[in-house]
Write an enzyme that holds these catalytic residues in place. Structure first.
Site, PDB file in Angstrom:
ATOM      1  N   GLU A 293      22.881  21.124 -30.932  1.00  0.00           N
ATOM      2  CA  GLU A 293      24.342  21.179 -30.908  1.00  0.00           C
ATOM      3  C   GLU A 293      24.862  22.330 -31.765  1.00  0.00           C
ATOM      4  O   GLU A 293      24.282  22.655 -32.795  1.00  0.00           O
ATOM      5  CB  GLU A 293      24.920  19.889 -31.503  1.00  0.00           C
ATOM      6  CG  GLU A 293      24.657  18.685 -30.654  1.00  0.00           C
ATOM      7  CD  GLU A 293      25.229  17.429 -31.297  1.00  0.00           C
ATOM      8  OE1 GLU A 293      24.918  16.352 -30.787  1.00  0.00           O
ATOM      9  OE2 GLU A 293      25.963  17.538 -32.289  1.00  0.00           O
TER      10      GLU A 293
ATOM     11  N   CYS B  37      29.486  25.812 -36.741  1.00  0.00           N
ATOM     12  CA  CYS B  37      28.461  24.976 -37.365  1.00  0.00           C
ATOM     13  C   CYS B  37      27.216  25.030 -36.491  1.00  0.00           C
ATOM     14  O   CYS B  37      27.285  24.693 -35.309  1.00  0.00           O
ATOM     15  CB  CYS B  37      28.995  23.543 -37.473  1.00  0.00           C
ATOM     16  SG  CYS B  37      27.773  22.343 -38.001  1.00  0.00           S
TER      17      CYS B  37
ATOM     18  N   CYS C  19      15.165  16.311 -36.835  1.00  0.00           N
ATOM     19  CA  CYS C  19      15.072  16.594 -38.273  1.00  0.00           C
ATOM     20  C   CYS C  19      13.955  15.755 -38.884  1.00  0.00           C
ATOM     21  O   CYS C  19      13.842  14.567 -38.594  1.00  0.00           O
ATOM     22  CB  CYS C  19      16.393  16.277 -38.953  1.00  0.00           C
ATOM     23  SG  CYS C  19      16.363  16.604 -40.732  1.00  0.00           S
TER      24      CYS C  19
ATOM     25  N   CYS D 123      17.215  10.639 -42.331  1.00  0.00           N
ATOM     26  CA  CYS D 123      18.256   9.807 -42.968  1.00  0.00           C
ATOM     27  C   CYS D 123      18.708   8.736 -41.958  1.00  0.00           C
ATOM     28  O   CYS D 123      19.031   9.068 -40.811  1.00  0.00           O
ATOM     29  CB  CYS D 123      19.433  10.665 -43.389  1.00  0.00           C
ATOM     30  SG  CYS D 123      18.958  12.048 -44.451  1.00  0.00           S
TER      31      CYS D 123
ATOM     32  N   CYS E   9      22.083   8.994 -39.844  1.00  0.00           N
ATOM     33  CA  CYS E   9      22.351  10.267 -39.143  1.00  0.00           C
ATOM     34  C   CYS E   9      21.723  10.247 -37.755  1.00  0.00           C
ATOM     35  O   CYS E   9      20.541   9.921 -37.606  1.00  0.00           O
ATOM     36  CB  CYS E   9      21.789  11.411 -39.982  1.00  0.00           C
ATOM     37  SG  CYS E   9      21.670  12.991 -39.118  1.00  0.00           S
TER      38      CYS E   9
ATOM     39  N   GLY F 227      19.207  19.302 -38.242  1.00  0.00           N
ATOM     40  CA  GLY F 227      18.051  19.833 -38.954  1.00  0.00           C
ATOM     41  C   GLY F 227      18.306  20.158 -40.406  1.00  0.00           C
ATOM     42  O   GLY F 227      19.445  20.199 -40.867  1.00  0.00           O
ATOM     43  N   GLU F 228      17.217  20.392 -41.117  1.00  0.00           N
ATOM     44  CA  GLU F 228      17.267  20.719 -42.543  1.00  0.00           C
ATOM     45  C   GLU F 228      16.994  22.215 -42.686  1.00  0.00           C
ATOM     46  O   GLU F 228      15.863  22.673 -42.504  1.00  0.00           O
ATOM     47  CB  GLU F 228      16.228  19.868 -43.291  1.00  0.00           C
ATOM     48  CG  GLU F 228      15.922  20.315 -44.694  1.00  0.00           C
ATOM     49  CD  GLU F 228      17.158  20.495 -45.562  1.00  0.00           C
ATOM     50  OE1 GLU F 228      18.033  19.610 -45.601  1.00  0.00           O
ATOM     51  OE2 GLU F 228      17.259  21.549 -46.207  1.00  0.00           O
TER      52      GLU F 228
ATOM     53  N   SER G 273      23.801  23.794 -45.903  1.00  0.00           N
ATOM     54  CA  SER G 273      23.831  22.399 -46.353  1.00  0.00           C
ATOM     55  C   SER G 273      22.405  21.851 -46.341  1.00  0.00           C
ATOM     56  O   SER G 273      21.710  21.932 -45.334  1.00  0.00           O
ATOM     57  CB  SER G 273      24.719  21.580 -45.414  1.00  0.00           C
ATOM     58  OG  SER G 273      24.657  20.207 -45.753  1.00  0.00           O
TER      59      SER G 273
ATOM     60  N   LEU H  74      24.377  14.460 -51.087  1.00  0.00           N
ATOM     61  CA  LEU H  74      23.925  13.504 -52.121  1.00  0.00           C
ATOM     62  C   LEU H  74      23.902  12.074 -51.584  1.00  0.00           C
ATOM     63  O   LEU H  74      22.893  11.409 -51.582  1.00  0.00           O
ATOM     64  CB  LEU H  74      24.864  13.563 -53.324  1.00  0.00           C
ATOM     65  CG  LEU H  74      24.566  14.576 -54.414  1.00  0.00           C
ATOM     66  CD1 LEU H  74      25.532  14.360 -55.568  1.00  0.00           C
ATOM     67  CD2 LEU H  74      23.115  14.465 -54.917  1.00  0.00           C
ATOM     68  N   HIS H  75      25.082  11.557 -51.266  1.00  0.00           N
ATOM     69  CA  HIS H  75      25.271  10.206 -50.705  1.00  0.00           C
ATOM     70  C   HIS H  75      24.932   9.058 -51.653  1.00  0.00           C
ATOM     71  O   HIS H  75      25.203   7.895 -51.331  1.00  0.00           O
ATOM     72  CB  HIS H  75      24.501  10.027 -49.399  1.00  0.00           C
ATOM     73  CG  HIS H  75      24.723  11.130 -48.411  1.00  0.00           C
ATOM     74  ND1 HIS H  75      25.979  11.660 -48.152  1.00  0.00           N
ATOM     75  CD2 HIS H  75      23.861  11.821 -47.626  1.00  0.00           C
ATOM     76  CE1 HIS H  75      25.859  12.620 -47.251  1.00  0.00           C
ATOM     77  NE2 HIS H  75      24.600  12.740 -46.922  1.00  0.00           N
TER      78      HIS H  75
ATOM     79  N   ASN I  97      30.649   8.612 -40.093  1.00  0.00           N
ATOM     80  CA  ASN I  97      30.871   8.529 -38.656  1.00  0.00           C
ATOM     81  C   ASN I  97      29.757   7.637 -38.107  1.00  0.00           C
ATOM     82  O   ASN I  97      28.629   8.082 -37.970  1.00  0.00           O
ATOM     83  CB  ASN I  97      30.788   9.938 -38.060  1.00  0.00           C
ATOM     84  CG  ASN I  97      31.396  10.002 -36.696  1.00  0.00           C
ATOM     85  OD1 ASN I  97      32.293   9.238 -36.368  1.00  0.00           O
ATOM     86  ND2 ASN I  97      30.895  10.910 -35.888  1.00  0.00           N
TER      87      ASN I  97
ATOM     88  N   CYS J 234      27.096  15.728 -36.187  1.00  0.00           N
ATOM     89  CA  CYS J 234      26.109  16.508 -35.454  1.00  0.00           C
ATOM     90  C   CYS J 234      24.950  15.628 -35.043  1.00  0.00           C
ATOM     91  O   CYS J 234      24.484  14.801 -35.793  1.00  0.00           O
ATOM     92  CB  CYS J 234      25.621  17.675 -36.298  1.00  0.00           C
ATOM     93  SG  CYS J 234      26.476  19.184 -35.875  1.00  0.00           S
TER      94      CYS J 234
HETATM   95  N1  SAH Z   1      20.236  18.436 -43.027  1.00  0.00           N
HETATM   96  C1  SAH Z   1      21.285  19.021 -43.771  1.00  0.00           C
HETATM   97  C2  SAH Z   1      22.349  19.652 -42.897  1.00  0.00           C
HETATM   98  C3  SAH Z   1      22.710  18.911 -41.645  1.00  0.00           C
HETATM   99  S1  SAH Z   1      23.522  17.354 -41.840  1.00  0.00           S
HETATM  100  C4  SAH Z   1      21.906  18.015 -44.711  1.00  0.00           C
HETATM  101  O1  SAH Z   1      21.581  16.839 -44.606  1.00  0.00           O
HETATM  102  O2  SAH Z   1      22.677  18.427 -45.556  1.00  0.00           O
HETATM  103  C5  SAH Z   1      25.163  17.860 -42.330  1.00  0.00           C
HETATM  104  C6  SAH Z   1      25.924  16.817 -43.105  1.00  0.00           C
HETATM  105  O3  SAH Z   1      26.335  15.744 -42.262  1.00  0.00           O
HETATM  106  C7  SAH Z   1      25.122  16.172 -44.223  1.00  0.00           C
HETATM  107  O4  SAH Z   1      25.902  16.070 -45.381  1.00  0.00           O
HETATM  108  C8  SAH Z   1      24.809  14.821 -43.645  1.00  0.00           C
HETATM  109  O5  SAH Z   1      24.502  13.897 -44.644  1.00  0.00           O
HETATM  110  C9  SAH Z   1      26.075  14.507 -42.902  1.00  0.00           C
HETATM  111  N2  SAH Z   1      25.968  13.444 -41.913  1.00  0.00           N
HETATM  112  C10 SAH Z   1      24.967  13.223 -41.055  1.00  0.00           C
HETATM  113  N3  SAH Z   1      25.235  12.154 -40.268  1.00  0.00           N
HETATM  114  C11 SAH Z   1      26.459  11.708 -40.637  1.00  0.00           C
HETATM  115  C12 SAH Z   1      27.283  10.644 -40.208  1.00  0.00           C
HETATM  116  N4  SAH Z   1      26.896   9.823 -39.248  1.00  0.00           N
HETATM  117  N5  SAH Z   1      28.476  10.474 -40.825  1.00  0.00           N
HETATM  118  C13 SAH Z   1      28.845  11.306 -41.821  1.00  0.00           C
HETATM  119  N6  SAH Z   1      28.108  12.323 -42.274  1.00  0.00           N
HETATM  120  C14 SAH Z   1      26.912  12.521 -41.700  1.00  0.00           C
HETATM  121 FE1  SF4 Z   2      19.353  13.805 -43.053  1.00  0.00          FE
HETATM  122 FE2  SF4 Z   2      20.631  16.149 -42.616  1.00  0.00          FE
HETATM  123 FE3  SF4 Z   2      18.319  15.604 -41.403  1.00  0.00          FE
HETATM  124 FE4  SF4 Z   2      20.487  14.275 -40.685  1.00  0.00          FE
HETATM  125  S1  SF4 Z   2      20.155  16.435 -40.421  1.00  0.00           S
HETATM  126  S2  SF4 Z   2      18.430  13.430 -41.056  1.00  0.00           S
HETATM  127  S3  SF4 Z   2      21.547  14.127 -42.650  1.00  0.00           S
HETATM  128  S4  SF4 Z   2      18.638  15.814 -43.603  1.00  0.00           S
END
Ligand code: SAH
Ligand code: SF4
Length: 384
Positions: free
Chosen positions: A96, A123, A130, A134, A137, A178-179, A210, A234-235, A309, A352
């Protein structure tokens, strides 16, 4: 189908592009001409490179390509300010990319750019899926498929740059699927092509990476001369919870992440952004906010609160509005600059991976189905 052997010119850094042309016996200035066509004129076809000799164009045509992923689904927010594309890569995988317009006075629900737009942010994704996983996500839930190439990252930016022309993109965030720091060299090569003044020429300060807290990558970023913005997801402000929400925490616990963040802020004098997705009853209590404030004390930083979300397959829910505001208040009282991400942003940058999730493959035809609806989004008529 195009052959895999063709070199994607967007995958070549300066040295490699120069090397290729030299090997072909071309004068050195051809590299600059080609870079201009690719990154400034945004062409997708060698035939358009009219100042190259016909023989060179034919040679490029035979052995190279300009990676241009195809949009197989597109959605837009109702106000037309946010557009998400599901892009198909050469091997059929999808990622995406999102365009976000920031306007003083949004006034059009249409595809056309509303009046008053002053910021156009793209973006982009850096991986298919990924490896971090998480649980809240959509990308993490889908698992990991592969890394993107530098060209595949750059192509997402160029695609939207073509669409907003003659206006220019103002910002790029590596915040899609992705990371980005998992494959530092690939990401950095893409960043260098985007910032190189002979290529895309975007200021480093307009680009944000990010990361889920890939400490080695953050340390490498700090040693690079480009002042890229750093955002850390962080979260949670305690390791026990963060081990679950961001599994990379088991490798790099908060102490290491915070040490790297402080070093980055000190070294670059850039304000580090911390993203914190608020999940109902999980990480959104006042004491969580106080723990976060304490952890960030004295650091040049900014907190971006994202009301979660919710994704289809996860048990996590969005925090109620009142709790989001209470959380923000605690941070502000502790003098930590804090913002709550605006609603439409939730559907997009933070969401995303979700467009890909709803665009499933039909068991009958093997083709991707049409999008029916994505929360808060309406389907776009396909532009091309
Ligand atoms: N992997 C990297 C970048 C992509 S995710 C990272 O984790 O930072 C981009 C951001 O979207 C991150 O802060 C991630 O924690 C957040 N994110 C992912 N899924 C989400 C969701 N369902 N609701 C809110 N934020 C989310
Ligand atoms: Fe976690 Fe970012 Fe990967 Fe989603 S894209 S699994 S938020 S590290």
């Amino acid at each position: 189908m195009r052959s895999k052997q063709l070199i994607d010119l967007l995958d070549l850094n300066k040295t490699k592009l120069a090397g290729l042309l030299q090997a072909w016996g071309e004068p050195a200035y051809r590299a600059a001409q080609i870079e201009r066509w690719l990154y400034r004129e945004l062409v997708t076809d060698f035939a358009a490179m009219t100042n190259l000799p016909r023989g060179l164009r034919a040679r490029l045509q035979a052995s190279a390509r300009i990676g241009t992923p195809r949009a197989i689904a597109e959605t837009a927010s109702a106000d037309g300010l946010t557009r998400k594309s599901l892009l198909q890569l050469d091997d059929g995988q999808t990622v995406e990319a999102v365009l976000m317009l920031y306007a003083d006075a949004p006034n059009s629900p249409q595809l056309e750019e509303p009046r008053g737009v002053h910021r156009r942010t793209v973006c982009v994704s850096t991986q298919v899926g990924c490896p971090i996983g998480c649980p809240f996500c959509a990308t993490g839930q889908a698992g990991f498929v592969r890394n993107l190439t530098p060209g595949e990252i750059i192509a997402q930016v160029l695609g939207f740059a073509r669409e907003v022309r003659p206006a220019a993109l103002t910002n790029v965030v590596l915040m899609g699927m992705g990371e980005p720091l998992w494959q530092f060299d690939v990401t950095w090569q893409a960043i260098e092509s985007l910032t190189d003044s002979a290529r895309f020429g975007m200021g480093a300060r307009r680009i944000t990476i990010s990361t889920a807290g890939e400490v080695r990558g953050i340390e490498r970023m700090a040693r690079e001369p480009l002042p890229i913005n750093l955002a850390i997801s962080l979260h949670a402000a305690d390791d026990e919870l963060r081990d679950v929400l961001v599994p990379l925490n088991r490798k790099y616990p908060l102490r290491d992440v915070m040490r790297a963040a402080r070093a980055y802020a000190e070294r670059t004098r850039r304000r580090v952004t911390f993203e914190y997705a608020l999940m109902d009853g999980v990480n959104d209590r006042a004491e969580d906010a106080r723990a976060l404030a304490q952890m960030l004390h004295g650091l040049l930083c900014h907190v971006n609160l994202i009301p979660l979300n919710p994704t289809a397959a996860s048990p996590y829910k969005r925090s109620p509005r009142a709790r989001v505001l209470a959380f923000e208040r605690v941070l502000r009282q502790a003098r930590i600059p804090t913002t709550v991400r605006v609603e439409r942003g939730i559907e997009i940058a933070a969401g995303c991976g979700q467009l890909r999730q709803v665009t499933h493959k039909s068991p009958v035809t093997g083709r991707n189905s049409q999008i029916v609806s994505v929360q808060g989004m309406t389907r776009l008529p396909r532009s091309k």
